[in-house]
Motif scaffolding. Sequence first.
Motif, mmCIF file in Angstrom:
data_model
loop_
_atom_site.group_PDB
_atom_site.id
_atom_site.type_symbol
_atom_site.label_atom_id
_atom_site.label_comp_id
_atom_site.label_asym_id
_atom_site.label_seq_id
_atom_site.Cartn_x
_atom_site.Cartn_y
_atom_site.Cartn_z
ATOM 1 N N HIS A 151 0.926 -23.000 -14.587
ATOM 2 C CA HIS A 151 1.307 -24.318 -15.086
ATOM 3 C C HIS A 151 2.797 -24.495 -14.860
ATOM 4 O O HIS A 151 3.584 -23.577 -15.031
ATOM 5 N N LEU A 152 3.151 -25.683 -14.401
ATOM 6 C CA LEU A 152 4.545 -26.009 -14.166
ATOM 7 C C LEU A 152 5.140 -26.595 -15.439
ATOM 8 O O LEU A 152 4.425 -27.112 -16.291
ATOM 9 N N LEU A 153 6.428 -26.499 -15.519
ATOM 10 C CA LEU A 153 7.131 -26.972 -16.710
ATOM 11 C C LEU A 153 7.501 -28.440 -16.526
ATOM 12 O O LEU A 153 7.841 -28.869 -15.417
ATOM 13 N N PRO A 154 7.446 -29.228 -17.597
ATOM 14 C CA PRO A 154 7.738 -30.656 -17.463
ATOM 15 C C PRO A 154 9.200 -30.893 -17.112
ATOM 16 O O PRO A 154 10.086 -30.239 -17.651
ATOM 17 N N THR A 155 9.434 -31.810 -16.217
ATOM 18 C CA THR A 155 10.806 -32.119 -15.797
ATOM 19 C C THR A 155 11.179 -33.558 -16.139
ATOM 20 O O THR A 155 12.101 -34.121 -15.562
ATOM 21 N N ASP A 156 10.467 -34.125 -17.089
ATOM 22 C CA ASP A 156 10.747 -35.499 -17.501
ATOM 23 C C ASP A 156 11.030 -35.586 -19.007
ATOM 24 O O ASP A 156 10.681 -36.558 -19.647
ATOM 25 N N THR A 157 11.684 -34.557 -19.533
ATOM 26 C CA THR A 157 12.037 -34.580 -20.951
ATOM 27 C C THR A 157 13.218 -35.537 -21.143
ATOM 28 O O THR A 157 13.774 -36.069 -20.185
ATOM 29 N N ASP A 158 13.626 -35.721 -22.375
ATOM 30 C CA ASP A 158 14.778 -36.580 -22.676
ATOM 31 C C ASP A 158 16.112 -35.865 -22.447
ATOM 32 O O ASP A 158 17.163 -36.450 -22.655
ATOM 33 N N ASN A 159 16.062 -34.596 -22.012
ATOM 34 C CA ASN A 159 17.263 -33.798 -21.838
ATOM 35 C C ASN A 159 17.475 -33.509 -20.344
ATOM 36 O O ASN A 159 16.796 -32.648 -19.773
ATOM 37 N N PRO A 160 18.410 -34.201 -19.688
ATOM 38 C CA PRO A 160 18.618 -33.997 -18.240
ATOM 39 C C PRO A 160 18.979 -32.557 -17.871
ATOM 40 O O PRO A 160 18.546 -32.059 -16.827
ATOM 41 N N GLU A 161 19.748 -31.888 -18.711
ATOM 42 C CA GLU A 161 20.111 -30.497 -18.418
ATOM 43 C C GLU A 161 18.871 -29.608 -18.433
ATOM 44 O O GLU A 161 18.694 -28.740 -17.566
ATOM 45 N N LEU A 162 18.001 -29.829 -19.411
ATOM 46 C CA LEU A 162 16.757 -29.070 -19.484
ATOM 47 C C LEU A 162 15.882 -29.386 -18.273
ATOM 48 O O LEU A 162 15.296 -28.480 -17.677
ATOM 49 N N ASN A 163 15.804 -30.643 -17.880
ATOM 50 C CA ASN A 163 14.997 -31.024 -16.721
ATOM 51 C C ASN A 163 15.454 -30.292 -15.466
ATOM 52 O O ASN A 163 14.627 -29.805 -14.698
ATOM 53 N N ARG A 164 16.769 -30.196 -15.265
ATOM 54 C CA ARG A 164 17.289 -29.474 -14.093
ATOM 55 C C ARG A 164 16.911 -27.998 -14.161
ATOM 56 O O ARG A 164 16.499 -27.402 -13.163
ATOM 57 N N PHE A 165 17.052 -27.408 -15.330
ATOM 58 C CA PHE A 165 16.709 -25.997 -15.500
ATOM 59 C C PHE A 165 15.209 -25.779 -15.235
ATOM 60 O O PHE A 165 14.825 -24.843 -14.526
ATOM 61 N N LEU A 166 14.364 -26.641 -15.785
ATOM 62 C CA LEU A 166 12.925 -26.487 -15.618
ATOM 63 C C LEU A 166 12.499 -26.703 -14.172
ATOM 64 O O LEU A 166 11.562 -26.054 -13.695
ATOM 65 N N GLU A 167 13.169 -27.570 -13.453
ATOM 66 C CA GLU A 167 12.875 -27.756 -12.029
ATOM 67 C C GLU A 167 13.162 -26.460 -11.263
ATOM 68 O O GLU A 167 12.370 -26.053 -10.391
ATOM 69 N N THR A 168 14.261 -25.794 -11.587
ATOM 70 C CA THR A 168 14.585 -24.509 -10.964
ATOM 71 C C THR A 168 13.505 -23.476 -11.293
ATOM 72 O O THR A 168 13.073 -22.712 -10.414
ATOM 73 N N MET A 169 13.070 -23.464 -12.541
ATOM 74 C CA MET A 169 12.006 -22.525 -12.931
ATOM 75 C C MET A 169 10.709 -22.830 -12.189
ATOM 76 O O MET A 169 10.004 -21.914 -11.758
ATOM 77 N N ASN A 170 10.390 -24.097 -12.020
ATOM 78 C CA ASN A 170 9.176 -24.463 -11.289
ATOM 79 C C ASN A 170 9.221 -23.960 -9.849
ATOM 80 O O ASN A 170 8.200 -23.524 -9.314
ATOM 81 N N GLN A 171 10.381 -24.005 -9.235
ATOM 82 C CA GLN A 171 10.511 -23.483 -7.874
ATOM 83 C C GLN A 171 10.222 -21.981 -7.852
ATOM 84 O O GLN A 171 9.576 -21.483 -6.925
ATOM 85 N N LYS A 172 10.684 -21.262 -8.874
ATOM 86 C CA LYS A 172 10.411 -19.823 -8.959
ATOM 87 C C LYS A 172 8.920 -19.568 -9.150
ATOM 88 O O LYS A 172 8.347 -18.672 -8.528
#
Length: 151
Positions: free
Chosen positions: A119-140
């Motif tokens: 399962h991929l992590l959501p990248t549309d939260t209300d926190n842009p910093e978290l979204n960027r971090f989760l996008e990096t995790m999804n790539q991993k």
Amino acid sequence: MFRRLAVLIGLFFLASCASSPPGEYLLYYQAETKKPYDEVLDELKSAIAENNFRITAHSRVGKVIRDRGDKDFPEFDTIQFCNLTHARTMLLIEPEAIKYMPCNVVMYQRNGKTIVRTHLLPTDTDNPELNRFLETMNQKLKAIVDFAVEE
């Protein structure tokens, strides 16, 4: 007339069930291969380690069901893994992100193929910093799945 109204209400009901608030859905990434199951499992464990994660749990669901008497039951495994450095970063950004931990991957056999899914992590939260971090995790996570099924 009543039948059309019932169908319309049913469609609205289904549409409301399908929607979810931002950051609360689970998107999956999946790949498959015809490689032998145990080979894919070994590759998956290697990919997890190569990406500096540690396996925290491994459930051999299919094997346990076979051991309990269903000798023809197919392979099913779940593996949970985590990287404490990434976990710390994520939790400092957003403590509620604990709900996304640990990372999880499943494997199973179907129709002569081994399927690996995470399962991929959501990248549309209300926190842009978290979204960027989760996008990096999804790539991993995608890289781990892809490595396991690579032929």
